[in-house]
Design an enzyme around this catalytic site. Structure first.
Site: not given
Ligand code: GLC
Length: 576
Positions: A56, A129, A285
């Site tokens: 796909d 994540d 992050e």
């Molecule tokens: C973080 C992610 C990114 C995303 C943002 C909103 O920075 O790494 O890819 O767009 O969060 O979730």
């Protein structure tokens, strides 16, 4: 120190009951606070672009499973996968509509279970994540919340009633008008979204919401995931008295959004309720606004998270370039403040940055491979856990789209509209995107020289970089001097030498604008790393005599036993 030597030393130390006092180093085994996640080599996979199993045009979980032997062959020990939960894909999975389900494009829960099993069978850990600063507007919670002001889910999100006038301005990163308040006509109120309109921010002040999140985390931990990457979590706590921020605050919005209110309270609660109950690691992050903020998130005695993932270094590369002196200063500063407490991730790319060789190296034909291997040497010899982005092991570089129609990323598309609406210079915008747009790192993974680089038999969701004919796994596996084979060698080197994980880092030749030189030292063992970050020959002024040293690895095929470095040369010596 070789791993088995290290274990042996630990045994002696325990048996004799004395602290082993190694010469030439302050590190003793027990001060190292060894952990699997410090020794891990994390490979980041962008699932949408890795391998499509059903034609796909979109990568999927079965595709990743089919490539686990490849991943194992790299020697990496953990995988961080970008979000795979159900999502309408406004922001490629960072807008989650069901946290306990798998995105249809990616497969099913059975596919996930098989993938996790396959990783664990190969001794590879899985880092998930976790996107809980916001959900999708298509999540059942949000649908309920916006159905009426009295709905029990209303307080899962942030609202401002329209009869109170316009809410105080909040900046949104992705909104086409940069306005983080979106009007909802059903309940005549505004809801908050720091990212896109389809990513409403969750209200962490609400204990019911927090309980739901912990239950979700446990659901995945019970399945056996080994860690979490907390997406954008620094923004989760807000000042909900909604003060007015000074005009222009958006230039520095992180100062106003990051690490507010009770953020540390929430992290401690996450730790108490979930992290402490499982054998899992956690990585944040971003790191807030200061080094102190970063420490406050990850120092072990605070019982919050394990590892910080700082952006300061990757942020210094601009479309017009960057200065190596600045680069060295930033990495050295972070290392020195994390010398004794806390732990850092080391990386030069991810799905939000363009390709490392384009931004930090040189992707012109003579230097792409050399500079890519040089950057890989840097990542694999620094103190901190390496996070290596899929495709970088092949030396993949930016695709550099000419037209806006080729882009798929909500960020680039909305920025383009903003520039257009303001009558700005669209060509200049497109030129800058060639270096910095996120889609550059999201182009399909290059497996072989077949159509679409062997990524899909269908039409790829994002164009494949035309250089796949030569830059691909099959071609590079056959070539002993390829980026891929170099990556495997240096991964092994790191795994075999704990000095590269735990050894102290010392910067040498600080003012050299071309060369990054440093040593790593542990328990009498000393490694020297010399990296020429330029396309010209360079001399490393380290005052170290290399005559009796061993060259452990170098990115040129011919050896070099001097401190005169060829363009983008990288060499790693064991000093005797
Ligand atoms: C973080 C992610 C990114 C995303 C943002 C909103 O920075 O790494 O890819 O767009 O969060 O979730």
């Amino acid at each position: 120190m070789k791993r088995n030597h290290c274990l042996f030393a630990l045994l002696i130390c325990l048996l004799s009951g004395i602290q082993n006092n190694y010469a030439q180093s302050n590190n003793t085994i027990d001060t190292l606070q060894t952990k699997w996640w410090k020794e891990a080599i994390v490979y980041q996979i962008y699932p949408r672009s890795f391998k499509d199993s059903d034609g796909d045009g979109i990568g999927d979980l079965k595709g990743i499973t089919s490539k686990l032997d490849y991943i194992k062959s790299l020697g990496v020990t953990a995988i961080w996968l970008n979000p795979i939960y159900s999502s309408p894909n406004d922001d490629n999975g960072y807008d989650i509509s069901d946290y306990r389900n798998i995105m249809k494009d990616f497969g099913t829960m059975e596919d996930f279970d098989a993938l996790l099993k396959g990783m664990h069978q190969r001794g590879i850990k899985f880092i998930m994540d976790l996107v809980v600063n916001h959900s999708s507007d298509e999540h059942a919670w949000f649908k309920e919340a916006k159905s009426s002001r009295n709905n029990p889910y209303r307080e899962y999100y942030h609202w401002w009633n329209a009869e109170d006038g316009k809410p105080p301005y909040r900046y949104s990163l992705f909104d086409v008008n940069h306005d983080a308040w979106m009007y909802d006509s059903t309940t005549k109120s505004y809801f908050l979204h720091f990212f896109s309109r389809k990513q409403p921010d969750l209200n962490w002040e609400n204990p019911a919401l927090r309980k739901e999140i912990y239950a979700i985390m446990k659901f995945w931990a019970d399945k056996g995931v080994d860690g979490y990457r907390l997406d954008a979590f620094g923004f989760a706590a807000k000042d909900t008295t909604w003060p007015r921020f000074p005009k222009g605050f958006e230039e520095n919005f992180s100062l106003y959004y990051s690490m507010q209110g009770n953020l540390h309270g929430y992290l401690q609660e996450i730790n108490k309720e979930v992290l402490s109950k499982y054998d899992v690691m956690s990585v944040a992050e971003g790191t807030g606004n200061t080094l102190e903020d970063a420490h406050n998130m990850v120092d072990a005695n605070r019982h919050e998270l394990n590892m910080a993932y700082p952006f300061e270094a990757v942020d210094i590369a601009k479309p017009e370039g960057y200065s190596l002196l600045h680069f060295k200063e930033v990495f050295s500063k972070w290392d020195s403040t994390f010398k004794d407490d806390g732990w850092l991730a080391v990386f030069l790319a991810n799905h939000d940055q363009a390709r490392m060789v384009t931004r930090f190296g040189n992707d012109s034909a003579p230097f792409r491979e050399l500079s890519s291997r040089m950057l890989t040497t840097f990542i694999m010899t620094m103190r901190g856990t390496p996070y290596y982005y899929n495709g970088d092991e092949l030396g993949m570089n930016n695709i550099k789209f000419d037209k806006i129609d080729d882009y798929r990323d909500v960020e680039s598309l909305n920025m383009y509209k903003q520039v257009k609406d303001k009558g700005g210079d669209l060509q200049a915008f497109l030129n800058a995107q060639k270096i910095s747009a996120r889609d550059n790192s999201r182009t399909p993974f290059q497996w072989n020289s077949d159509a679409n680089a062997g990524f899909t038999t269908g039409k790829p969701w994002l164009k494949v970089n035309p250089n796949y004919k030569t830059v691909n796994v099959v071609a590079e596996e056959k070539d002993s001097s390829s980026c891929l084979n170099y990556f495997k060698k240096i991964v092994k080197l790191r795994k075999d030498n704990l000095v590269l994980v735990y050894g102290t880092y010392t910067l040498l030749d600080k003012d050299n604008p071309q060369v990054y030189a440093y040593t790593r030292e542990l328990n009498g063992e000393k490694i020297l790393v010399l990296l020429n970050f330029s396309s010209k020959p360079a001399i490393a002024n380290t005052n170290i005599d290399l005559t009796s040293s061993d060259l452990l690895i170098g990115n040129y095929t011919s050896a070099n036993n001097t401190t005169a470095l060829r363009p983008y040369e990288a060499v790693v010596y064991e000093l005797k």
